[in-house]
Design a protein around this motif. Structure first.
Motif, PDB file in Angstrom:
ATOM      1  N   ASP A   1       0.834  -1.211   0.000  1.00 53.59           N
ATOM      2  CA  ASP A   1       0.000   0.000   0.000  1.00 53.59           C
ATOM      3  C   ASP A   1       0.867   1.258   0.000  1.00 53.59           C
ATOM      4  O   ASP A   1       0.498   2.271  -0.588  1.00 53.59           O
ATOM      5  N   LEU A   2       2.034   1.183   0.624  1.00 54.47           N
ATOM      6  CA  LEU A   2       2.927   2.354   0.615  1.00 54.47           C
ATOM      7  C   LEU A   2       3.571   2.553  -0.756  1.00 54.47           C
ATOM      8  O   LEU A   2       3.829   3.678  -1.171  1.00 54.47           O
ATOM      9  N   ILE A   3       3.828   1.431  -1.450  1.00 53.65           N
ATOM     10  CA  ILE A   3       4.397   1.560  -2.802  1.00 53.65           C
ATOM     11  C   ILE A   3       3.457   2.368  -3.684  1.00 53.65           C
ATOM     12  O   ILE A   3       3.883   3.252  -4.421  1.00 53.65           O
ATOM     13  N   GLU A   4       2.154   2.065  -3.546  1.00 52.62           N
ATOM     14  CA  GLU A   4       1.177   2.777  -4.387  1.00 52.62           C
ATOM     15  C   GLU A   4       1.128   4.262  -4.077  1.00 52.62           C
ATOM     16  O   GLU A   4       0.765   5.070  -4.929  1.00 52.62           O
ATOM     17  N   GLN A   5       1.492   4.617  -2.855  1.00 51.99           N
ATOM     18  CA  GLN A   5       1.432   6.034  -2.464  1.00 51.99           C
ATOM     19  C   GLN A   5       2.730   6.785  -2.707  1.00 51.99           C
ATOM     20  O   GLN A   5       2.823   7.977  -2.408  1.00 51.99           O
ATOM     21  N   ILE A   6       3.760   6.073  -3.180  1.00 52.57           N
ATOM     22  CA  ILE A   6       5.040   6.750  -3.420  1.00 52.57           C
ATOM     23  C   ILE A   6       4.832   7.907  -4.403  1.00 52.57           C
ATOM     24  O   ILE A   6       4.126   7.783  -5.382  1.00 52.57           O
ATOM     25  N   GLU A   7       5.473   9.017  -4.075  1.00 52.32           N
ATOM     26  CA  GLU A   7       5.426  10.160  -4.985  1.00 52.32           C
ATOM     27  C   GLU A   7       6.806  10.326  -5.618  1.00 52.32           C
ATOM     28  O   GLU A   7       7.813  10.290  -4.913  1.00 52.32           O
ATOM     29  N   ILE A   8       6.816  10.472  -6.949  1.00 51.82           N
ATOM     30  CA  ILE A   8       8.103  10.663  -7.642  1.00 51.82           C
ATOM     31  C   ILE A   8       8.161  12.102  -8.138  1.00 51.82           C
ATOM     32  O   ILE A   8       7.236  12.552  -8.826  1.00 51.82           O
ATOM     33  N   VAL A   9       9.202  12.810  -7.785  1.00 49.02           N
ATOM     34  CA  VAL A   9       9.346  14.193  -8.249  1.00 49.02           C
ATOM     35  C   VAL A   9      10.738  14.393  -8.832  1.00 49.02           C
ATOM     36  O   VAL A   9      11.637  13.574  -8.616  1.00 49.02           O
TER      37      VAL A   9
END
Lengths: 278, 278
Positions: free
Chosen positions: B66-74
């Motif tokens: 579930d945390l992988i899905e919430q990762i934000e890439i900037v």
């Protein structure tokens, strides 16, 4: 905290050993050594490791090779902790019998206080990767220690748990080192355990003679059925494990057990001029 | 600490993000997710990761998908922290420019205080595996944060550092959650007595029946001379006074004393089929 004397912190931490029981993955031993080294702990005891030695240990312990040389390998948990005064078993929260349970931080504070004020030896036992410590192994501990985690997710692996415990041990060692350097400094630590003690406290090894004695005595007087002792031996360990007997108390209690045994088997008789005391 | 509301702790920790800059090894991202999840943090921001996505991330983050899905890439650090109120840069101690520097513990306390009282957003930035954060990146932080380590050995790797920071964030979140739930509660107090216990502990009043019983038993078996008990009663009080017996232990011990008394005065006999046990 930055002005702390690193050598003094290390000296305190040399009294705290990490014990790993039946470890399967060499990588976990390597990670443990690295975690220990970064935090200033030096003594790792492996109880019957499944795979040892192994190149993965050396690879993961890069830079901590001096600790590899100091690793002690023993056959039984008993040997690993025999000269220790305070023994912690790491455990998840659900257990057969409740035991004095401390979070990592107060456990570290209690440990380093015992080291700094009484030169005690401390062990923290970590169990198998898949199923931790047995109830029998947990019963050898004075306290159980747990790391507060997200209860919705679960547990740290053994390497992570060792990392956190070693970190807390170092933090506590720094506090106590600072306190010794500056006795006026306030600490977060409770003074409850600040006991001055006249007599040396007994070691784990001595207590391993104590428990069979009380159990034999209770079997002799048929208070306990040795074939079906139920939870009694565990309860006795829990009870006396959290007192930390001193030497005089130890001999006092063993003297009482021996007297009861002698009374029971007739080798000791009441004095002749005895009136009924009841 | 065990009665803490896990949901409330998680709500606080949702305001604390971990930011990893230019990470090379996918395994470190996976380990970071696992460390975050165990401690209850949920938001990971990756600034221009070198390798993403990668199966190693998923493997190491087992159970934290579930945390992988919430990762934000900037693309830039700037973007990662733009809505944050408090930004920490992780750093070794030697730096070009002196900056407000906090150890992990006070940094976490400051963070969670800002979260709990002002709903602030907090970021902790971790640098590249090989060379950390640049001076320019460090200068974007309000504070630098460092983990006290063995100065003879050096540094934690990024996964270990994230583990310790997340642990301290959780500990601080638990303290603030407890404080909000019970504003009268003092913090940092006597965690030693914070043990989990199933049975109620006996009161002082009950112990005042315990000591006469053990003394009478010891007098009965002539282990103690009631006319000249010397230091024995005092020693017994010191010994049992520092355990805090629970109710079951109390009755267990009093049961043993009664059995010894009955054995002594002949009101209890050994069972008939008793063999010599000695």
């Amino acid at each position: 905290m930055s002005q702390i004397d690193n050598a003094a912190v290390s000296a305190h931490l040399s009294h705290v050993r990490i014990v790993m029981v039946n470890t399967t993955l060499p990588a976990n031993i390597g990670s443990a050594l690295r975690a220990m080294k970064t935090m200033g702990l030096v003594k790792l005891v492996l109880v019957a490791p499944k795979t040892y030695p192994h190149p993965d240990i050396d690879a993961l312990a890069a830079g901590a090779t001096d600790l590899i040389e100091q690793i002690e390998i023993v056959d039984t948990l008993e040997e690993a902790i025999k000269d220790c005064h305070i023994v912690f078993g790491t455990s998840a929260r659900s257990r057969t019998i409740p035991w004095p349970l401390l979070d990592a931080r107060p456990a570290a504070e209690l440990s380093l206080k015992a080291v700094a004020t009484q030169q005690q030896e401390v062990a923290v036992i970590f169990g198998r990767e898949d199923r931790g410590l047995t109830n029998e192994e947990l019963a050898m501990a004075n306290y159980h220690v747990t790391i507060p985690v997200n209860t919705d997710y679960g547990v740290l692996n053994v390497a992570q748990a060792i990392q956190v415990i070693c970190y807390e041990m170092r933090m506590a060692a720094m506090e106590f080192t600072a306190k010794i350097a500056d006795p006026e400094a306030k600490m977060h630590v409770t003074d409850d355990v600040d006991m001055q003690w006249d007599e040396p406290l007994v070691t784990h090894e001595q207590m391993e003679q104590f428990y069979p004695h009380i159990e034999k005595m209770l079997a002799d007087i048929e208070f306990m059925d040795p074939k079906n002792p139920r939870l009694l031996p565990l309860r006795l360990r829990r009870l006396f494990g959290r007192i930390q007997l001193d030497r005089m108390e130890y001999h006092l209690l063993r003297g009482i057990f021996s007297r009861v045994q002698a009374l029971n088997n007739g080798t000791w008789k009441k004095s002749k001029n005895d009136e009924d005391q009841h």
